[in-house]
Design an enzyme around this catalytic site. Sequence first.
Site, PDB file in Angstrom:
ATOM      1  N   GLU A 104      -1.639   8.422   8.568  1.00 56.82           N
ATOM      2  CA  GLU A 104      -0.201   8.083   8.543  1.00 56.82           C
ATOM      3  C   GLU A 104       0.524   8.674   9.756  1.00 56.82           C
ATOM      4  O   GLU A 104       1.508   8.125  10.240  1.00 56.82           O
ATOM      5  CB  GLU A 104       0.457   8.610   7.257  1.00 56.82           C
ATOM      6  CG  GLU A 104       0.057   7.873   5.988  1.00 56.82           C
ATOM      7  CD  GLU A 104       0.644   6.469   5.882  1.00 56.82           C
ATOM      8  OE1 GLU A 104       1.835   6.300   6.168  1.00 56.82           O
ATOM      9  OE2 GLU A 104      -0.104   5.538   5.534  1.00 56.82           O
ATOM     10  N   CYS A 109     -11.085   3.344   0.448  1.00 54.15           N
ATOM     11  CA  CYS A 109      -9.625   3.479   0.571  1.00 54.15           C
ATOM     12  C   CYS A 109      -9.253   2.619   1.773  1.00 54.15           C
ATOM     13  O   CYS A 109      -9.953   2.637   2.793  1.00 54.15           O
ATOM     14  CB  CYS A 109      -9.279   4.948   0.815  1.00 54.15           C
ATOM     15  SG  CYS A 109      -7.591   5.243   1.405  1.00 54.15           S
ATOM     16  N   THR A 110      -8.177   1.856   1.646  1.00 52.36           N
ATOM     17  CA  THR A 110      -7.856   0.898   2.713  1.00 52.36           C
ATOM     18  C   THR A 110      -7.412   1.584   4.009  1.00 52.36           C
ATOM     19  O   THR A 110      -7.364   0.941   5.056  1.00 52.36           O
ATOM     20  CB  THR A 110      -6.773  -0.100   2.247  1.00 52.36           C
ATOM     21  OG1 THR A 110      -5.643   0.636   1.733  1.00 52.36           O
ATOM     22  CG2 THR A 110      -7.309  -1.020   1.169  1.00 52.36           C
ATOM     23  N   HIS A 111      -7.114   2.869   3.943  1.00 50.55           N
ATOM     24  CA  HIS A 111      -6.815   3.598   5.182  1.00 50.55           C
ATOM     25  C   HIS A 111      -8.094   3.844   6.008  1.00 50.55           C
ATOM     26  O   HIS A 111      -8.025   4.000   7.228  1.00 50.55           O
ATOM     27  CB  HIS A 111      -6.204   4.976   4.876  1.00 50.55           C
ATOM     28  CG  HIS A 111      -4.741   4.958   4.532  1.00 50.55           C
ATOM     29  ND1 HIS A 111      -4.271   4.521   3.323  1.00 50.55           N
ATOM     30  CD2 HIS A 111      -3.651   5.358   5.253  1.00 50.55           C
ATOM     31  CE1 HIS A 111      -2.945   4.649   3.292  1.00 50.55           C
ATOM     32  NE2 HIS A 111      -2.541   5.150   4.453  1.00 50.55           N
ATOM     33  N   TYR A 162      -0.938   8.574  -2.200  1.00 55.03           N
ATOM     34  CA  TYR A 162      -0.939   8.327  -3.642  1.00 55.03           C
ATOM     35  C   TYR A 162      -2.129   9.050  -4.302  1.00 55.03           C
ATOM     36  O   TYR A 162      -2.073   9.383  -5.476  1.00 55.03           O
ATOM     37  CB  TYR A 162      -1.128   6.826  -3.929  1.00 55.03           C
ATOM     38  CG  TYR A 162       0.119   5.969  -3.881  1.00 55.03           C
ATOM     39  CD1 TYR A 162       1.311   6.422  -3.320  1.00 55.03           C
ATOM     40  CD2 TYR A 162       0.096   4.676  -4.413  1.00 55.03           C
ATOM     41  CE1 TYR A 162       2.432   5.595  -3.284  1.00 55.03           C
ATOM     42  CE2 TYR A 162       1.214   3.863  -4.387  1.00 55.03           C
ATOM     43  CZ  TYR A 162       2.379   4.320  -3.818  1.00 55.03           C
ATOM     44  OH  TYR A 162       3.485   3.509  -3.790  1.00 55.03           O
ATOM     45  N   GLY A 163      -3.199   9.202  -3.532  1.00 56.04           N
ATOM     46  CA  GLY A 163      -4.501   9.615  -4.075  1.00 56.04           C
ATOM     47  C   GLY A 163      -4.512  10.940  -4.788  1.00 56.04           C
ATOM     48  O   GLY A 163      -5.434  11.230  -5.551  1.00 56.04           O
ATOM     49  N   CYS A 205      -4.490  -1.460  -1.967  1.00 54.01           N
ATOM     50  CA  CYS A 205      -4.656  -0.027  -2.166  1.00 54.01           C
ATOM     51  C   CYS A 205      -5.640   0.164  -3.313  1.00 54.01           C
ATOM     52  O   CYS A 205      -5.386  -0.312  -4.433  1.00 54.01           O
ATOM     53  CB  CYS A 205      -3.285   0.568  -2.511  1.00 54.01           C
ATOM     54  SG  CYS A 205      -3.297   2.313  -2.944  1.00 54.01           S
ATOM     55  N   ASP A 250       0.863  -1.187   0.000  1.00 54.60           N
ATOM     56  CA  ASP A 250       0.000   0.000   0.000  1.00 54.60           C
ATOM     57  C   ASP A 250       0.896   1.234   0.000  1.00 54.60           C
ATOM     58  O   ASP A 250       2.110   1.139   0.243  1.00 54.60           O
ATOM     59  CB  ASP A 250      -0.902  -0.005   1.256  1.00 54.60           C
ATOM     60  CG  ASP A 250      -1.822   1.216   1.311  1.00 54.60           C
ATOM     61  OD1 ASP A 250      -2.448   1.533   0.288  1.00 54.60           O
ATOM     62  OD2 ASP A 250      -1.902   1.869   2.363  1.00 54.60           O
ATOM     63  N   SER A 251       0.284   2.394  -0.209  1.00 52.30           N
ATOM     64  CA  SER A 251       1.038   3.649  -0.134  1.00 52.30           C
ATOM     65  C   SER A 251       1.535   3.894   1.287  1.00 52.30           C
ATOM     66  O   SER A 251       2.423   4.713   1.488  1.00 52.30           O
ATOM     67  CB  SER A 251       0.136   4.809  -0.547  1.00 52.30           C
ATOM     68  OG  SER A 251      -0.942   4.919   0.364  1.00 52.30           O
TER      69      SER A 251
HETATM   70  N1  DGL Z   1      -4.771   3.260   0.895  1.00 54.57           N
HETATM   71  C1  DGL Z   1      -4.884   3.711  -0.430  1.00 54.57           C
HETATM   72  C2  DGL Z   1      -6.200   3.396  -1.087  1.00 54.57           C
HETATM   73  O1  DGL Z   1      -6.794   2.407  -0.742  1.00 54.57           O
HETATM   74  C3  DGL Z   1      -4.183   4.960  -0.869  1.00 54.57           C
HETATM   75  C4  DGL Z   1      -4.364   6.176  -0.083  1.00 54.57           C
HETATM   76  C5  DGL Z   1      -3.403   7.253  -0.536  1.00 54.57           C
HETATM   77  O2  DGL Z   1      -2.203   7.040  -0.457  1.00 54.57           O
HETATM   78  O3  DGL Z   1      -3.888   8.301  -0.991  1.00 54.57           O
HETATM   79  O4  DGL Z   1      -6.639   4.087  -1.971  1.00 54.57           O
END
Ligand code: DGL
Length: 268
Positions: A149, A181-183, A40-41, A71, A8-9
Amino acid sequence: MALIGVFDSGVGGLSILDEALRQLPEHDYIYLADSINAPYGEKSSEWIASRSMELCQYLAARGCDAIMVACNTATAEAIAHIRNELSNIPIIGVEPGIKPAAMQSANGIVGVLATEATLKSDKFSALLATLPNCKFVKQAGAGLVPLIEAGQANGEETLELLAEHLEPIQDAGADTLVLGCTHYPFLRKAIRKLLGDSINLIDTSDAVVRQLKRKLEAQGKQLNDGDQGSIQFISSKDAELLHQMAHELMQSDLTERSTQSQLVSTFR
Ligand code: DGL
Protein backbone atom coordinates in the site's frame (compact mmCIF):
# COMPACT_ATOMS: atom_id res chain seq x y z
CA MET A 1 -21.93 -2.94 -22.07
CA ALA A 2 -21.89 -3.53 -18.32
CA LEU A 3 -20.75 -1.55 -15.30
CA ILE A 4 -18.52 -3.75 -13.15
CA GLY A 5 -17.70 -2.91 -9.53
CA VAL A 6 -14.36 -4.18 -8.23
CA PHE A 7 -13.49 -3.82 -4.57
CA ASP A 8 -10.58 -4.61 -2.28
CA SER A 9 -9.15 -3.41 1.03
CA GLY A 10 -6.71 -1.38 -1.05
CA VAL A 11 -4.62 -1.68 -4.21
CA GLY A 12 -4.58 -5.51 -4.27
CA GLY A 13 -7.67 -5.82 -6.43
CA LEU A 14 -5.88 -3.85 -9.14
CA SER A 15 -4.29 -7.19 -10.06
CA ILE A 16 -7.80 -8.46 -10.81
CA LEU A 17 -8.84 -5.24 -12.57
CA ASP A 18 -5.72 -5.54 -14.75
CA GLU A 19 -6.78 -9.00 -15.90
CA ALA A 20 -10.39 -7.81 -16.39
CA LEU A 21 -9.17 -5.03 -18.68
CA ARG A 22 -7.19 -7.58 -20.71
CA GLN A 23 -10.11 -9.98 -21.13
CA LEU A 24 -13.06 -7.59 -21.04
CA PRO A 25 -11.85 -4.13 -22.11
CA GLU A 26 -15.20 -2.94 -23.44
CA HIS A 27 -16.95 -2.62 -20.08
CA ASP A 28 -17.03 0.27 -17.62
CA TYR A 29 -15.42 -0.28 -14.23
CA ILE A 30 -15.59 1.26 -10.78
CA TYR A 31 -12.57 0.34 -8.66
CA LEU A 32 -13.20 0.89 -4.95
CA ALA A 33 -10.24 0.72 -2.56
CA ASP A 34 -10.88 0.79 1.18
CA SER A 35 -7.28 1.83 1.83
CA ILE A 36 -8.09 3.73 4.99
CA ASN A 37 -8.95 0.35 6.54
CA ALA A 38 -6.21 -1.80 4.97
CA PRO A 39 -5.05 -4.33 5.96
CA TYR A 40 -8.24 -6.35 6.38
CA GLY A 41 -6.28 -9.56 7.02
CA GLU A 42 -5.68 -8.87 10.69
CA LYS A 43 -9.23 -7.66 11.50
CA SER A 44 -12.09 -9.66 13.02
CA SER A 45 -14.40 -11.78 10.89
CA GLU A 46 -17.39 -9.67 11.98
CA TRP A 47 -15.74 -6.40 10.99
CA ILE A 48 -14.63 -7.73 7.58
CA ALA A 49 -18.09 -9.15 6.86
CA SER A 50 -19.92 -5.97 7.76
CA ARG A 51 -17.57 -3.55 5.95
CA SER A 52 -17.49 -5.75 2.83
CA MET A 53 -21.28 -5.78 2.79
CA GLU A 54 -21.37 -1.98 3.11
CA LEU A 55 -18.98 -1.52 0.16
CA CYS A 56 -20.88 -3.95 -2.05
CA GLN A 57 -24.15 -2.18 -1.22
CA TYR A 58 -22.51 1.09 -2.27
CA LEU A 59 -21.41 -0.46 -5.60
CA ALA A 60 -24.88 -1.91 -6.15
CA ALA A 61 -26.42 1.52 -5.47
CA ARG A 62 -24.06 2.98 -8.09
CA GLY A 63 -25.75 0.70 -10.60
CA CYS A 64 -23.15 -2.05 -11.01
CA ASP A 65 -24.32 -5.01 -13.11
CA ALA A 66 -21.79 -7.31 -11.43
CA ILE A 67 -19.45 -7.01 -8.45
CA MET A 68 -16.03 -8.57 -8.07
CA VAL A 69 -14.97 -9.04 -4.47
CA ALA A 70 -11.31 -8.76 -5.49
CA CYS A 71 -10.08 -9.72 -2.05
CA ASN A 72 -9.51 -13.25 -0.75
CA THR A 73 -10.08 -12.11 2.83
CA ALA A 74 -13.45 -10.47 2.13
CA THR A 75 -14.49 -13.44 -0.01
CA ALA A 76 -13.64 -15.87 2.79
CA GLU A 77 -15.52 -13.88 5.42
CA ALA A 78 -18.42 -12.31 3.58
CA ILE A 79 -19.29 -13.66 0.15
CA ALA A 80 -22.19 -15.89 1.21
CA HIS A 81 -23.81 -13.01 3.08
CA ILE A 82 -23.26 -10.57 0.18
CA ARG A 83 -24.74 -13.01 -2.34
CA ASN A 84 -27.73 -13.43 -0.08
CA GLU A 85 -28.35 -9.70 0.28
CA LEU A 86 -27.65 -8.71 -3.32
CA SER A 87 -29.22 -11.71 -4.96
CA ASN A 88 -30.08 -9.93 -8.23
CA ILE A 89 -26.42 -9.10 -9.11
CA PRO A 90 -23.67 -11.63 -9.90
CA ILE A 91 -21.08 -11.45 -7.10
CA ILE A 92 -17.74 -12.94 -8.09
CA GLY A 93 -15.22 -13.78 -5.37
CA VAL A 94 -11.55 -14.72 -5.23
CA GLU A 95 -10.14 -17.78 -3.48
CA PRO A 96 -6.56 -18.99 -3.04
CA GLY A 97 -5.86 -21.26 -6.02
CA ILE A 98 -5.03 -24.35 -4.03
CA LYS A 99 -6.88 -26.68 -6.43
CA PRO A 100 -4.85 -25.71 -9.51
CA ALA A 101 -1.74 -25.70 -7.30
CA ALA A 102 -2.37 -29.26 -6.13
CA MET A 103 -2.91 -30.34 -9.74
CA GLN A 104 0.23 -28.66 -11.01
CA SER A 105 2.61 -29.55 -8.17
CA ALA A 106 5.00 -32.34 -9.12
CA ASN A 107 6.09 -33.21 -5.58
CA GLY A 108 2.77 -32.56 -3.80
CA ILE A 109 4.21 -29.81 -1.59
CA VAL A 110 2.51 -26.43 -1.99
CA GLY A 111 3.13 -23.18 -0.12
CA VAL A 112 0.14 -20.90 0.53
CA LEU A 113 0.86 -17.26 1.31
CA ALA A 114 -2.34 -15.47 2.38
CA THR A 115 -3.67 -13.21 5.11
CA GLU A 116 -4.20 -14.51 8.61
CA ALA A 117 -7.99 -14.06 8.27
CA THR A 118 -8.11 -16.07 5.03
CA LEU A 119 -6.04 -18.92 6.48
CA LYS A 120 -8.18 -19.04 9.64
CA SER A 121 -11.51 -18.94 7.80
CA ASP A 122 -13.96 -21.85 7.64
CA LYS A 123 -14.20 -21.41 3.89
CA PHE A 124 -10.46 -21.97 3.46
CA SER A 125 -10.47 -24.99 5.83
CA ALA A 126 -13.32 -26.50 3.83
CA LEU A 127 -11.37 -25.98 0.61
CA LEU A 128 -8.24 -27.61 2.10
CA ALA A 129 -10.25 -30.62 3.24
CA THR A 130 -11.11 -31.40 -0.39
CA LEU A 131 -7.42 -31.96 -1.19
CA PRO A 132 -6.09 -34.48 1.33
CA ASN A 133 -3.29 -35.78 -0.87
CA CYS A 134 -1.27 -32.61 -1.04
CA LYS A 135 0.89 -31.09 1.70
CA PHE A 136 0.08 -27.40 2.16
CA VAL A 137 2.51 -25.16 4.01
CA LYS A 138 0.39 -22.21 5.15
CA GLN A 139 2.00 -18.88 5.90
CA ALA A 140 0.35 -15.60 6.89
CA GLY A 141 1.97 -12.68 5.09
CA ALA A 142 1.75 -10.31 8.09
CA GLY A 143 3.07 -6.84 7.30
CA LEU A 144 3.26 -7.25 3.52
CA VAL A 145 0.01 -5.46 2.60
CA PRO A 146 0.92 -2.16 4.35
CA LEU A 147 4.25 -2.14 2.50
CA ILE A 148 2.56 -2.71 -0.86
CA GLU A 149 0.00 0.00 0.00
CA ALA A 150 2.94 2.31 0.70
CA GLY A 151 4.34 1.69 -2.80
CA GLN A 152 7.19 -0.47 -1.44
CA ALA A 153 6.49 -3.73 -3.31
CA ASN A 154 10.11 -3.95 -4.42
CA GLY A 155 11.71 -2.22 -1.43
CA GLU A 156 14.44 -3.62 0.82
CA GLU A 157 12.15 -3.92 3.86
CA THR A 158 9.60 -5.88 1.82
CA LEU A 159 12.29 -8.21 0.53
CA GLU A 160 13.50 -8.92 4.08
CA LEU A 161 10.02 -9.56 5.45
CA LEU A 162 9.11 -11.70 2.47
CA ALA A 163 12.28 -13.77 2.93
CA GLU A 164 11.18 -14.51 6.53
CA HIS A 165 7.68 -15.50 5.44
CA LEU A 166 8.93 -17.69 2.60
CA GLU A 167 11.53 -19.54 4.64
CA PRO A 168 9.21 -22.30 6.00
CA ILE A 169 7.78 -22.81 2.52
CA GLN A 170 11.25 -23.07 1.03
CA ASP A 171 12.44 -25.38 3.83
CA ALA A 172 9.51 -27.73 3.22
CA GLY A 173 10.62 -28.06 -0.42
CA ALA A 174 7.48 -26.61 -2.03
CA ASP A 175 7.61 -26.55 -5.84
CA THR A 176 4.45 -24.42 -6.09
CA LEU A 177 3.39 -21.25 -4.27
CA VAL A 178 -0.17 -19.97 -4.10
CA LEU A 179 -0.48 -16.18 -4.00
CA GLY A 180 -3.54 -16.21 -1.78
CA CYS A 181 -4.03 -12.46 -1.47
CA THR A 182 -4.69 -10.14 -4.41
CA HIS A 183 -1.92 -7.81 -3.24
CA TYR A 184 0.72 -10.53 -3.66
CA PRO A 185 0.91 -10.69 -7.48
CA PHE A 186 2.63 -7.30 -7.10
CA LEU A 187 5.41 -9.18 -5.22
CA ARG A 188 6.17 -11.52 -8.12
CA LYS A 189 9.46 -9.82 -8.89
CA ALA A 190 10.56 -9.92 -5.24
CA ILE A 191 9.46 -13.56 -4.89
CA ARG A 192 11.41 -14.53 -8.02
CA LYS A 193 14.43 -12.73 -6.61
CA LEU A 194 14.21 -14.80 -3.42
CA LEU A 195 13.04 -18.18 -4.73
CA GLY A 196 14.28 -18.19 -8.32
CA ASP A 197 12.45 -19.09 -11.50
CA SER A 198 11.72 -22.74 -10.86
CA ILE A 199 8.91 -22.33 -8.31
CA ASN A 200 5.46 -22.27 -9.90
CA LEU A 201 3.45 -19.20 -8.82
CA ILE A 202 -0.34 -19.52 -8.80
CA ASP A 203 -2.77 -16.63 -8.79
CA THR A 204 -6.37 -16.96 -9.82
CA SER A 205 -7.06 -13.65 -11.57
CA ASP A 206 -7.41 -15.29 -14.99
CA ALA A 207 -9.96 -17.84 -13.74
CA VAL A 208 -11.85 -15.19 -11.77
CA VAL A 209 -12.26 -12.94 -14.80
CA ARG A 210 -13.34 -15.90 -16.95
CA GLN A 211 -16.03 -16.52 -14.35
CA LEU A 212 -17.13 -12.86 -14.64
CA LYS A 213 -17.25 -13.26 -18.42
CA ARG A 214 -19.52 -16.31 -18.12
CA LYS A 215 -21.86 -14.43 -15.78
CA LEU A 216 -22.05 -11.45 -18.15
CA GLU A 217 -22.69 -13.73 -21.12
CA ALA A 218 -25.55 -15.32 -19.20
CA GLN A 219 -26.99 -11.81 -18.72
CA GLY A 220 -26.51 -10.99 -22.41
CA LYS A 221 -24.03 -8.26 -21.48
CA GLN A 222 -20.99 -9.60 -23.35
CA LEU A 223 -20.20 -7.42 -26.36
CA ASN A 224 -16.61 -7.59 -27.54
CA ASP A 225 -17.14 -4.62 -29.83
CA GLY A 226 -13.51 -3.49 -29.56
CA ASP A 227 -14.35 -0.30 -27.63
CA GLN A 228 -12.64 0.67 -24.40
CA GLY A 229 -14.86 1.46 -21.45
CA SER A 230 -14.22 3.89 -18.61
CA ILE A 231 -12.71 3.40 -15.16
CA GLN A 232 -13.61 5.33 -12.03
CA PHE A 233 -11.17 5.09 -9.15
CA ILE A 234 -12.70 5.56 -5.71
CA SER A 235 -10.80 5.38 -2.45
CA SER A 236 -11.66 5.75 1.24
CA LYS A 237 -8.25 7.37 1.75
CA ASP A 238 -6.70 9.14 -1.22
CA ALA A 239 -8.17 8.70 -4.68
CA GLU A 240 -5.38 10.62 -6.45
CA LEU A 241 -2.82 8.30 -4.89
CA LEU A 242 -4.89 5.27 -5.87
CA HIS A 243 -5.00 6.48 -9.46
CA GLN A 244 -1.25 7.04 -9.46
CA MET A 245 -0.61 3.59 -7.98
CA ALA A 246 -2.88 2.01 -10.57
CA HIS A 247 -0.64 3.51 -13.27
CA GLU A 248 2.44 2.18 -11.52
CA LEU A 249 1.24 -1.30 -10.57
CA MET A 250 -0.94 -2.29 -13.51
CA GLN A 251 0.31 -3.44 -16.87
CA SER A 252 -2.74 -2.20 -18.75
CA ASP A 253 -2.27 1.14 -20.43
CA LEU A 254 -4.67 3.42 -18.58
CA THR A 255 -3.82 6.64 -20.38
CA GLU A 256 -6.34 6.20 -23.20
CA ARG A 257 -9.14 5.39 -20.83
CA SER A 258 -8.08 7.88 -18.19
CA THR A 259 -8.11 10.90 -20.45
CA GLN A 260 -11.54 9.98 -21.74
CA SER A 261 -13.33 9.19 -18.58
CA GLN A 262 -11.24 9.39 -15.49
CA LEU A 263 -13.24 10.31 -12.46
CA VAL A 264 -11.59 10.30 -9.07
CA SER A 265 -13.63 10.65 -5.93
CA THR A 266 -13.64 9.73 -2.29
CA PHE A 267 -15.83 7.28 -0.39
CA ARG A 268 -15.90 7.06 3.40
N1 DGL B 1 -6.06 -8.07 -0.91
C1 DGL B 1 -6.71 -8.74 0.13
C2 DGL B 1 -6.77 -10.24 -0.04
O1 DGL B 1 -6.80 -10.69 -1.16
C3 DGL B 1 -6.66 -8.22 1.53
C4 DGL B 1 -5.36 -7.89 2.10
C5 DGL B 1 -5.52 -7.16 3.42
O2 DGL B 1 -6.11 -6.09 3.42
O3 DGL B 1 -5.06 -7.70 4.43
O4 DGL B 1 -6.84 -10.97 0.91
